[in-house]
Design a protein around this motif. Structure first.
Motif, PDB file in Angstrom:
ATOM      1  N   ARG A 175      46.073 -45.847  20.837  1.00 19.91           N
ATOM      2  CA  ARG A 175      45.746 -47.004  19.995  1.00 19.91           C
ATOM      3  C   ARG A 175      45.197 -48.159  20.824  1.00 19.91           C
ATOM      4  O   ARG A 175      44.433 -48.979  20.333  1.00 19.91           O
ATOM      5  N   GLN A 176      45.637 -48.201  22.087  1.00 22.67           N
ATOM      6  CA  GLN A 176      45.214 -49.296  22.954  1.00 22.67           C
ATOM      7  C   GLN A 176      43.776 -49.139  23.444  1.00 22.67           C
ATOM      8  O   GLN A 176      43.188 -50.078  23.971  1.00 22.67           O
ATOM      9  N   HIS A 177      43.215 -47.931  23.252  1.00 17.66           N
ATOM     10  CA  HIS A 177      41.855 -47.699  23.747  1.00 17.66           C
ATOM     11  C   HIS A 177      40.883 -48.700  23.113  1.00 17.66           C
ATOM     12  O   HIS A 177      40.896 -48.894  21.894  1.00 17.66           O
ATOM     13  N   LEU A 182      36.802 -42.748  16.283  1.00 17.90           N
ATOM     14  CA  LEU A 182      36.086 -43.566  17.261  1.00 17.90           C
ATOM     15  C   LEU A 182      34.650 -43.671  16.787  1.00 17.90           C
ATOM     16  O   LEU A 182      34.215 -42.886  15.941  1.00 17.90           O
ATOM     17  N   ASN A 183      33.878 -44.633  17.320  1.00 18.63           N
ATOM     18  CA  ASN A 183      32.482 -44.629  16.878  1.00 18.63           C
ATOM     19  C   ASN A 183      31.654 -43.557  17.583  1.00 18.63           C
ATOM     20  O   ASN A 183      30.592 -43.194  17.132  1.00 18.63           O
ATOM     21  N   SER A 184      32.173 -43.035  18.692  1.00 19.08           N
ATOM     22  CA  SER A 184      31.562 -41.847  19.260  1.00 19.08           C
ATOM     23  C   SER A 184      32.631 -41.040  19.971  1.00 19.08           C
ATOM     24  O   SER A 184      33.181 -41.486  20.973  1.00 19.08           O
ATOM     25  N   THR A 185      32.960 -39.888  19.390  1.00 19.20           N
ATOM     26  CA  THR A 185      34.024 -39.109  20.015  1.00 19.20           C
ATOM     27  C   THR A 185      33.568 -38.518  21.344  1.00 19.20           C
ATOM     28  O   THR A 185      34.350 -38.378  22.270  1.00 19.20           O
ATOM     29  N   GLN A 186      32.276 -38.168  21.385  1.00 13.90           N
ATOM     30  CA  GLN A 186      31.780 -37.560  22.620  1.00 13.90           C
ATOM     31  C   GLN A 186      31.918 -38.492  23.822  1.00 13.90           C
ATOM     32  O   GLN A 186      32.403 -38.110  24.878  1.00 13.90           O
ATOM     33  N   ALA A 187      31.558 -39.726  23.601  1.00 10.34           N
ATOM     34  CA  ALA A 187      31.553 -40.685  24.704  1.00 10.34           C
ATOM     35  C   ALA A 187      32.939 -40.913  25.287  1.00 10.34           C
ATOM     36  O   ALA A 187      33.092 -41.142  26.487  1.00 10.34           O
ATOM     37  N   LEU A 229      35.672 -38.774  24.823  1.00  7.94           N
ATOM     38  CA  LEU A 229      36.502 -37.573  24.836  1.00  7.94           C
ATOM     39  C   LEU A 229      37.360 -37.499  26.097  1.00  7.94           C
ATOM     40  O   LEU A 229      38.558 -37.205  26.040  1.00  7.94           O
ATOM     41  N   GLN A 230      36.717 -37.813  27.248  1.00  7.77           N
ATOM     42  CA  GLN A 230      37.435 -37.770  28.529  1.00  7.77           C
ATOM     43  C   GLN A 230      38.679 -38.652  28.504  1.00  7.77           C
ATOM     44  O   GLN A 230      39.760 -38.227  28.901  1.00  7.77           O
ATOM     45  N   ILE A 271      40.440 -39.683  25.976  1.00 14.86           N
ATOM     46  CA  ILE A 271      41.484 -39.159  25.084  1.00 14.86           C
ATOM     47  C   ILE A 271      42.261 -38.060  25.793  1.00 14.86           C
ATOM     48  O   ILE A 271      43.506 -38.049  25.810  1.00 14.86           O
ATOM     49  N   LEU A 272      41.497 -37.111  26.354  1.00 14.46           N
ATOM     50  CA  LEU A 272      42.142 -35.988  27.027  1.00 14.46           C
ATOM     51  C   LEU A 272      42.999 -36.466  28.190  1.00 14.46           C
ATOM     52  O   LEU A 272      44.085 -35.941  28.438  1.00 14.46           O
ATOM     53  N   PHE A 273      42.530 -37.480  28.852  1.00 19.49           N
ATOM     54  CA  PHE A 273      43.271 -38.025  29.989  1.00 19.49           C
ATOM     55  C   PHE A 273      44.649 -38.549  29.547  1.00 19.49           C
ATOM     56  O   PHE A 273      45.682 -38.224  30.121  1.00 19.49           O
ATOM     57  N   VAL A 274      44.631 -39.320  28.487  1.00 21.77           N
ATOM     58  CA  VAL A 274      45.893 -39.884  27.975  1.00 21.77           C
ATOM     59  C   VAL A 274      46.864 -38.765  27.603  1.00 21.77           C
ATOM     60  O   VAL A 274      48.044 -38.791  27.963  1.00 21.77           O
ATOM     61  N   LEU A 275      46.327 -37.765  26.887  1.00 24.13           N
ATOM     62  CA  LEU A 275      47.209 -36.705  26.413  1.00 24.13           C
ATOM     63  C   LEU A 275      47.783 -35.891  27.566  1.00 24.13           C
ATOM     64  O   LEU A 275      48.973 -35.549  27.565  1.00 24.13           O
ATOM     65  N   SER A 276      46.953 -35.606  28.559  1.00 17.69           N
ATOM     66  CA  SER A 276      47.474 -34.794  29.660  1.00 17.69           C
ATOM     67  C   SER A 276      48.462 -35.597  30.505  1.00 17.69           C
ATOM     68  O   SER A 276      49.421 -35.074  31.044  1.00 17.69           O
TER      69      SER A 276
END
Ligand code: ATP
Ligand code: MG
Lengths: 312, 390
Positions: free
Chosen positions: A248-250, A267-272, A274-275, A277-282
């Motif tokens: 949420r803080q992103h 997000l307004n661009s998930t592609q931009a 994506l990294q 998001i994955l970083f937070v989750l891992s």
């Protein structure tokens, strides 16, 4: 195109609770108008006022130029209502049911017989017409519920959640019949809380929530409102609250919607991003099973307008 | 024309219901038959031959009254019920009671006549045997005789011994003895001697009760249509709401009229129930009961949701009204039957019973009509305020 339905500033209250809140809505002849909204949004209440089943507390509704309040018989003649709750006589045969309602719409003689047969064939109950609905499946009862409303070839067919609680096959049958009825010349109002159904058949969509019409337009128009959003659905088990909070803080995050098994991020661009998001989750040791990126849809629009999901 | 469609559909719907047919037609006939047959003996004021009571008579009085007693006992009215078994002494009489050759004993002391005519105390001794029914019969017969003797004592005291010719007191006792024995039998009845049969009585009461049930089915039908949403659907068709209601009520009214005709027809043709000459009064009472029950349905519908409350209210009202009007069994005169006068059942019942008794009394008929009309109008007024749906 002609304006078939005009609702102006329509209000309905139950006690102090405002169920329909200053609703303005115009429906053109020939449309399939999808009225989308979660449970309790006020869809049925709106439809009951239009059908003359409920008094309008404030505002006005006109159908084909007649005021619903002042000329109820004229407007009712032009409507075929398929109620949300099954409204058929279980102990009378399918044929008796359809015949009875057809008579009430003034059909007599040869025309009556012809239209009744036609309606039964239309919903695929011709060979079960002598049977009582008691012995029917849920889907067949729903179809009979429809047949009772269409013999008089109404200008406006109103279907209030006609697919509730039935199997996918009957559901497709019903959706197909809505299109067919529309092709045969009826304007259709179709309510549902299934976004997919409304998206599949509607030419125009109204979204209701809490008694108000919060959005209205063609599907393209509505999607354009959320064009800036993209949805990423992440399937994973047990995402910790801390991870959600960090998402949420992103800085470019529009919305985070936790799911039972996973999360949806807008997000307004998930592609931009994506990294990120994955970083937070891992970082929070979340094991991801799948990732799906989707275009914005009506669901997205509802979320962006209300902050809630349609489904609950 | 839509009204006709609704009426016709409603009638077909009801008639297709086997339970409805059973409850509204077969059940009342069955009840009339069962109650009418089972309670026949309680009701019928037949000139039932009472079993002869064997009376051991110890007649020691050789006086005037003793002779008259002998004469009286040999008259047909008394002889029908009493077989005299002369006995020499009180102990012989008791012996006969013990060994069963007599049912009752009467001991007339030697000085009886003299004592009575002098104005002294005159005592017969009545000795009861083992059969209470026969005891009662005998004691009543002798009691009536004694009453007469007491009258005679009074006359004799006033005019002195040696009565004027004719001896009216004693002669009057003779024909009276029979009827007083008859009236004793009536005391054991519930009815104070009304000459209708149990079958007639229950035909009338069950007819009224089941016509009230017709209203219950009307109400339940409407409430169920509310629950099952067909009523809302009807209101979405181009039919005036008023026609929807009156259509359904008309259908149920017609069905109830048919029910009344069938019950009356069947009971009179097959069960031999005589409904009396005032068919107009009977028909009017039936119509009033039907309208009342339909009014009740409309009234309950205005206040409650669902068929449950409708059922409860009707069962209660029908039960209470039928009970207090004497529909289940005849009520003794007094409080209970006074309460009955506040029920429509009572007045309808009285109208029909009057017809059965061959009386023309338009008062109960008028009362039942007024109650039904006022009630029906009132419930429609309430209903208009309460609204039909939502
Ligand atoms: N007769 C009534 N009395 C009081 N409140 C009512 C009544 N009918 C409906 N409501 C309330 O009005 C609101 C809107 O109900 P409505 O049936 O119009 O919703 P809906 O959009 O059709 O929902 P659903 O998808 O569940 O059919 C709900 O909160 C409901 O509880
Ligand atoms: Mg609804």
């Amino acid at each position: 195109m002609n304006r078939l339905v005009e609702m102006k500033d329509v209000v309905k209250k139950y006690g102090s609770k405002v169920t329909v809140d200053h609703l303005n809505l115009t429906i053109q002849e020939g449309e399939i108008f999808g009225l989308l909204g979660p449970n309790g949004a006020g869809k049925s209440t709106t439809i009951h006022m239009l059908s003359g089943l409920l008094k309008i507390d404030y505002g006005s509704i006109c159908l084909d130029g007649f005021s619903v309040a002042e000329r109820p018989l004229e407007t009712k003649r032009r409507i075929g209502l398929v109620p949300q709750d099954l409204a058929i006589y279980e102990e009378m045969s399918a044929l008796d049911n359809v015949m009875f309602f057809a008579r009430l719409y003034g059909l007599r003689g040869a025309l009556l017989k012809e239209r009744v047969d036609e309606a039964l064939a239309f919903v695929g109950l011709q060979d079960r017409k002598k049977d009582k609905p008691k012995s029917f499946s849920g889907g067949m009862k729903r179809r009979l519920n429809i047949a009772c409303a269409i013999t008089h070839r109404p200008k406006l067919i109103i279907m209030d959640e006609p697919t509730v609680g039935i199997d996918p096959q009957s559901r497709n049958h019903i959706l197909e019949s809505v299109r067919e009825l529309n092709r045969m010349g009826s304007t259709v109002i179709y309510t549902s809380h299934y976004m997919e159904e409304v998206a599949a058949i509607s030419t125009r969509v109204g979204i209701m929530d809490g008694g108000r019409l919060i959005a209205c337009g063609t599907q393209e128009e509505l999607r354009a409102k959320v064009a800036g959003e993209e949805k990423l659905t992440i399937e994973a088990q047990g995402i910790p609250e801390a991870a959600l909070e960090e998402l949420r803080q992103h800085p470019h995050m529009i919305r985070v919607v936790p799911l039972e098994e996973g999360v949806e991020v807008y997000l307004n661009s998930t592609q931009a991003y994506l990294q990120d998001i994955l970083f937070v989750l891992s970082k929070h040791q979340v094991r991801i099973r799948s990732l799906t990126q989707t275009e914005p849809d009506l669901e997205t629009l509802f979320l962006s307008l209300t902050g809630r999901s349609l489904r609950d | 024309m839509n009204l006709g469609t609704i009426v016709a559909f409603e009638i077909r719907r009801a008639v297709k219901h086997p339970v409805y047919l059973f409850i509204q037609l077969i059940l009342p006939l069955l009840l009339i038959f069962i109650l009418g047959t089972a309670l026949d003996s309680v009701f019928t004021v037949k000139d039932e031959k009472l079993e002869t009571v064997r009376v051991a008579l110890v007649q020691q009085d050789k006086g005037e009254i003793g002779a008259e007693l002998d004469k009286w006992l040999r008259l047909p009215a008394a002889a029908d019920r009493i077989r005299l078994e002369p006995a020499a002494s009180r102990s012989e009489a008791i012996g006969r009671l013990r060994n069963g050759t007599a049912d009752f004993a009467l001991v007339v002391p030697p000085d009886f006549s003299a004592s009575v005519l002098r104005g002294g105390s005159a005592k017969w001794e009545l000795i009861a045997g083992g059969d209470s029914g026969k005891n009662l019969a005998a004691s009543v017969i002798f009691q009536s005789m004694l009453d007469r003797l007491n009258d005679r004592q009074a006359v004799s005291l006033a005019l002195g011994p040696g009565l004027p010719a004719g001896q009216p007191a004693m002669q009057a006792a003779t024909p009276d003895a029979g009827s007083s024995a008859g009236s004793f039998v009536k005391i054991g009845q519930l009815a104070a001697g009304k000459p209708y049969s149990a079958m007639q009585y229950y035909a009338a009461s069950m007819l009224i009760m089941f016509l009230l049930y017709a209203g219950m089915f009307t109400g339940i039908g409407l409430a169920e249509e509310k629950e099952r949403h067909t009523l809302a659907r009807l209101h979405s068709t181009p039919v005036r709401p008023w026609h929807i209601l009156t259509g359904k009520l008309t259908a149920n009214f017609l069905l109830a009229v048919l029910q009344a005709v069938l019950i009356i027809g069947f009971t009179s043709a097959v069960m031999g129930v005589d409904w009396g000459a005032s068919i107009g009064a009977v028909a009017f009472a039936c119509l009033a009961v039907i309208l009342f029950s339909i009014g009740l349905a409309v009234l309950v519908l205005s206040f409650t949701k669902g068929s449950g409350p409708m059922n409860v209210v009707f069962q209660l009202v029908i039960g209470v009204m039928t009970f207090f009007s004497g529909g289940f069994f005849q009520l003794p005169e007094g409080m209970l039957s006074r309460i009955g006068e506040f029920t429509v059942s009572h007045w309808a019942f009285q109208s029909i019973l009057n017809s059965m008794l061959g009386r023309t009394d338009w008062q109960p008929v008028a009362i039942v009509g007024v109650i039904a009309a006022v009630f029906l109008a009132g419930s429609f007024a309430v209903y208009r305020k309460a609204g039909y749906y939502e």
